[in-house]
Design an enzyme around this catalytic site. Structure first.
Site, PDB file in Angstrom:
ATOM      1  N   GLU A 264      -8.913  -0.292  -8.185  1.00 14.35           N
ATOM      2  CA  GLU A 264      -8.309  -1.623  -8.237  1.00 14.35           C
ATOM      3  C   GLU A 264      -9.364  -2.573  -7.681  1.00 14.35           C
ATOM      4  OE1 GLU A 264      -5.865  -3.395  -9.669  1.00 14.35           O
ATOM      5  OE2 GLU A 264      -4.689  -1.639  -9.067  1.00 14.35           O
ATOM      6  N   CYS A 298      -6.945 -10.540  -5.111  1.00 10.77           N
ATOM      7  CA  CYS A 298      -7.702 -10.133  -6.297  1.00 10.77           C
ATOM      8  C   CYS A 298      -7.130 -10.833  -7.516  1.00 10.77           C
ATOM      9  CB  CYS A 298      -7.749  -8.624  -6.444  1.00 10.77           C
ATOM     10  SG  CYS A 298      -6.164  -7.862  -6.502  1.00 10.77           S
TER      11      CYS A 298
END
Ligand code: UN1
Length: 511
Positions: A264, A298
């Site tokens: 991720e 993110c």
């Protein structure tokens, strides 16, 4: 507006230790000589103890032993442990939220939102614990049946980042545990107390159920601790959240030992604003996604690609909204933008703004450091909006700070091309009231990201969907939907009840 009430170090340390204790942490036992600073005022939250990389082997052995027992517990009973964990999280939502704010600087509402995300994934995992379905299939042979069964993988290593210091671990852990795996967690160096607190709550749920304590372990330490997990052949899956640079190192190392990884990594998320967009709604969606969490998700929106007919008005309205953002003490009501995590983030932001200007960009608002008096080691900035004449190098990079680049387009295909023309592929949005545009953006010719939204920003995903992205984002999927499959291994079973032995593909091998 800027807020000036930055609390003293003593108050923060006391707040942190009290919250940790209420969650069940033995603060003396986790204290040590490693400096640990709060981004809120740049001062010490009390030193922490770091584990050595050499401790990982024993942790993996303990985890493996716990796994051999845990995998035999029926999945719904494993789910009951997660249900209890969810209850404890509800009880300690304020404590954990405070720790998140103190350790990483999130405003209270977002810090509590992060704990809510943990609660939500627990609820999801409890349901999942009765739904670990495999499919059955018809056989080409008479008197045969095909089916798939799903089994736990073993020890899962979770490496998490500062910006979601507890939620990302819980996405992995709640799911991994109901799947029958055990977890070793290496949290961010920035967030040891909220990690210990979360682990203590899960530990209590495990203990009440009589489950082995080593089902969940937390190992606080430096990068070499993470590397030891990455390289250990006893760790079946490494789920790592962080920079693309980190993922580029982790992915091949895990693959080299035939382990599995779930990555991720970075994002560089854009919103396209069409001429038909509702600009009021668009503005709110952009400001939350771009300036929220001080640009340190993110999923943070880093680019706006606005139609040439609306780009000027939108930029003007963004400038006004950004100038009014309440920046300051994240624990204080009304603050919307807390600090950057540390001075390096501030330096990276300044370097990116300089490069953007050199590439023809104009900083229309923000970028400057605020509240530096009296808190020299705390880095508060006004989020920046930068108008760019065209796509350029800096726009393709992820700078983990609140900088929003504004580009314009004339044809919708051009906007999609710009959206996709970056190495990362996490999240994307389109603000429009044109249904055809919306369908195209969602189609195979549209956004190439793992998350594709219409009329909402790029951040703030719910846990029920699979979370993750393509290209340099790493390809992993976590949390909801069928992301659980990454935590299990699949066995394909063929059962013959015919009393004969016909071979597949019509092969004749009579002896
Ligand atoms: C992250 O920034 O690493 O969608 C995770 C979101 C949050 C998760 C972000 N639910 O913004």
């Amino acid at each position: 507006m800027s807020r000036t009430q930055i609390p003293s170090a003593q108050t923060l340390q006391q707040l942190a230790h009290e919250a940790a204790r209420r969650c069940g942490v033995d603060v003396a036992a986790v204290s040590g000589d490693r400096p640990h600073r709060s981004p809120v005022n740049g001062e010490s939250l009390g030193g922490v103890r770091w584990s050595e990389a050499t401790e990982i082997d024993a942790a993996v052995q303990r985890s493996r032993e716990a796994f051999l027992q845990w995998r035999t517990v029926p999945a719904p009973q494993r789910g009951a442990v997660i249900k209890r964990f969810g209850e404890l999280l509800r009880e300690h939502k304020a404590d954990l939220g405070t720790l998140v704010s103190l350790e990483v600087g999130k405003i209270t509402s977002e810090a509590q939102g992060e704990v809510q995300e943990m609660i939500d994934i627990c609820d999801f995992a409890v349901g999942l614990s009765r739904q670990l379905y495999g499919s059955t299939s018809v056989s080409e042979r008479p008197g045969h049946r095909l089916m798939e069964t799903w089994h736990p993988l073993g020890v899962v290593g979770v490496i998490s980042a500062f910006n979601f210091p507890v939620a990302v671990w819980s996405w992995n852990t709640a799911i991994a545990l109901v799947c029958g795996d055990t977890v070793i967690w290496k949290p961010s160096e920035q967030a040891p107390l909220c990690a210990h607190a979360s682990a203590a709550l899960l530990g209590r749920a495990l203990e009440e159920a009589g489950a082995p304590a080593a089902v969940s372990q937390v190992v606080v330490g430096g990068p070499e601790v993470g590397e030891a997990l990455v390289d250990h052949t006893g760790v079946a899956l490494v789920s790592a959240t962080g920079s693309t640079r980190m993922g580029r190192a982790v992915g091949p190392r895990v693959a080299n030992r035939f382990g599995r990884s779930l990555l991720e990594l970075g994002g560089n998320n854009a919103a396209i604003v069409s001429p038909t967009a509702d600009l009021d709604l668009t503005l709110r969606g952009i400001v939350f996604a771009a300036a929220g969490t001080a640009g340190q998700r993110c999923t943070t929106m880093r680019r706006v690609i606005a139609h040439s007919s609306v780009v000027d008005e939108l930029t003007e309205r963004l400038t006004e909204a950004y100038a009014r953002l309440p920046i300051g003490n994240p624990l204080e009501d009304g603050t919307l933008v807390g600090p950057l995590v540390h001075g390096d983030a501030h330096d990276a932001m300044q370097a990116a703004l300089k490069q953007a200007t050199a590439e023809g960009g104009t900083v229309v608002v923000g970028g400057e450091r605020v509240l530096a008096d009296g808190a020299e080691d705390a880095y508060y900035v006004r989020p920046a909006v930068v108008r760019m004449p065209a796509q350029s190098d800096i726009v393709t990079r992820e700078t983990f700070a609140p900088i929003l680049y504004v580009l314009s387009y004339d044809r919708f295909e051009e906007a999609i091309a710009l959206n996709n023309d970056v190495p990362q592929g996490l999240s994307s949005s389109l603000f429009t009231r044109d249904q055809a545009e919306s369908e195209i953006f969602l189609s195979a010719e549209g956004s190439d990201c793992g998350i594709v939204n219409i009329n909402i920003g790029t951040s703030g995903a719910e846990i029920g969907g699979a979370f993750g992205g393509e290209k340099e984002t790493g390809g992993g999927r976590e949390s909801g939907s069928d992301a659980w499959r990454a935590y299990m291994r699949r066995a394909t079973n063929t059962i013959n009840y015919s009393g004969e032995l016909p071979l597949a593909q019509g092969v004749d091998f009579s002896v």
